[in-house]
Design an enzyme around this catalytic site. Structure first.
Site, PDB file in Angstrom:
ATOM      1  CD  GLU A 223      -3.063   1.183   2.005  1.00 18.59           C
ATOM      2  OE1 GLU A 223      -3.701   2.203   2.264  1.00 18.59           O
ATOM      3  OE2 GLU A 223      -3.163  -0.003   3.026  1.00 18.59           O
ATOM      4  CE  LYS A 239      -9.546  -0.016   6.245  1.00 15.09           C
ATOM      5  NZ  LYS A 239      -8.502  -0.984   6.695  1.00 15.09           N
TER       6      LYS A 239
END
Length: 412
Positions: A223, A239
């Site tokens: 990420e 997410k």
């Protein structure tokens, strides 16, 4: 080791390791020359202190538009860039939020930066990880062995934390909160090869190592917390998780709960970038794209804005740390709740680790990250909690995220 905004020469205690986010063109031809450390309790503003230190070392971090347009020198002795690590606790200090419980790895600095200079090709010191950097008292002749994992909370306590978030949502305190658990295990022998395996997990966009005297951090993070390149500032929140199967992909794409949770964080990241000085209109370049990390599908979006005026690294860190996808919305309210329900601090997890160069900044979020110190390895895993979250499913998701790292550490 060095505290505050002082550096030390030669970086004798820094293990040679590939720094996360460092340019491929510089690997094997750059060497560490000095190091910055800041711990909770040292005082001062850590975002400003590390920015000043990097600027003193010749990196154009006071004006990131200048950084994005800078010429990248590569002659012997010229600045290459710097690794930069920010703990979750330091990020909370930068944001003005609650710090949380004490870290289970107090010997690891809360902010660390290692400055690198170019050297002759092949003469760099970044390959491998020396045992001396973890513990001078351990012998390389001792076989690697990983003991039993000890969790900081039970599955029932984790589920109770999820229900506590439900109650906070019902009161209107928060919309979403990321709840994170911690586990540690004792080890003997050289941790280097096992930490290296962690960095090589599939999908590790920021795979790499950072080490100091008696400690090391290994990340397999997919990420992007924040990237500055070619005049734009970019974040890529993740997410939403499912097993990396055809059915798992269909479930992730079709889940209203996962999409709603994801969009909340995208909105939070849009707000974080919009607060930055000197940036233009914020846009969502990509929404809910499915990427693979190890044996999991994860949903990722890209949010960006052009840099049009004065923006420095200190302002950038204060706006994006700690990352919205590992805190929640609203961010400061989520940090208050996290501080009350998580049993131990987040340590090296849920912070930032990456590269500050002469022409770009690229920091990964320290999810899927391990810390080794004092004869133990530590990891953190969790997930975002919304009103629709099922406590048992959240416990299982955190275990699924930690499982590839546990396997990599146990191998060999």
């Amino acid at each position: 080791m060095v505290h505050g905004n002082r550096g030390y020469d030669h970086c004798a205690t820094v293990a040679p390791a590939v720094p996360p986010g460092s340019p491929a063109s510089c690997q094997r031809r750059h060497r560490p020359s000095s190091m910055f450390e800041w711990h909770l309790g040292d005082g001062g503003n850590p975002a400003e202190l590390v920015t000043a230190w990097l600027a003193d070392n010749g990196l154009p971090v006071r004006d990131l538009l200048r950084t994005a347009n800078a010429f990248h020198p590569n002659g012997v002795g010229t600045p290459c860039g710097s690794s930069l690590y920010v703990s979750a606790a330091a990020g909370s200090v930068m944001a003005g939020g609650a710090v949380g419980r004490p870290s289970p790895v107090p010997g690891i600095p809360d902010v660390a930066a290692v400055f690198y200079e170019h050297t002759d090709p092949g003469a760099g010191r970044e390959s491998g990880l020396s045992q001396r950097a973890i513990s001078d008292s351990r012998s390389d002749s001792v076989p690697w062995s990983l003991g039993a994992w000890e969790d900081s909370w039970t599955p029932a306590e984790h589920a109770a934390a999820v229900r506590a978030v439900h109650a906070a949502i019902a009161r209107g305190d928060v919309y979403q909160v990321n709840v994170v658990g911690h586990a540690s295990a004792p080890y003997t022998g050289d941790p280097g090869p096992s930490l290296q395996r962690v960095t090589e997990l599939p999908g590790a966009r920021y795979g790499g190592l950072l080490a100091g005297a008696g400690w090391a951090i290994a990340t397999a993070s997919p990420e992007t917390l924040v990237e500055v390149r070619a005049g734009r500032v970019v974040t890529r929140p993740i997410k939403g998780t499912r097993p990396a199967t055809a059915q798992g992909r269909r479930e992730l794409l079709g889940s209203a709960k996962e999409r709603a949770e994801h969009i909340m964080i995208v909105d939070l990241e849009r707000n974080d970038l919009s607060r930055l000085p000197g940036v233009g209109p914020v846009r969502v370049d990509e929404l809910f794209a499915v990427r693979r990390w190890s044996g999991l599908w994860q949903a990722e979006s890209e949010v960006s804005a052009p840099i049009e005026g004065g923006l420095g690294l200190a302002e950038l860190l204060r706006a994006v740390c700690p990352g919205g996808s590992v805190t929640g919305a609203p961010k400061l309210a989520a940090l208050d709740l996290i501080a009350g329900i998580e049993p131990v601090g987040r340590g090296a997890g849920m912070g930032a680790l990456g590269w500050v160069g002469t022409d770009h900044v690229d920091l990964g979020l320290t999810i899927r990250t391990v810390a080794a110190t004092d004869g133990r390895v530590h990891l953190w895993a969790g997930g975002g909690i919304t009103w629709d979250s099922d406590p048992d499913a959240e416990v299982a998701e955190a275990a699924a995220k930690a499982a590839p790292i546990r396997r990599a550490l146990a191998a060999g």
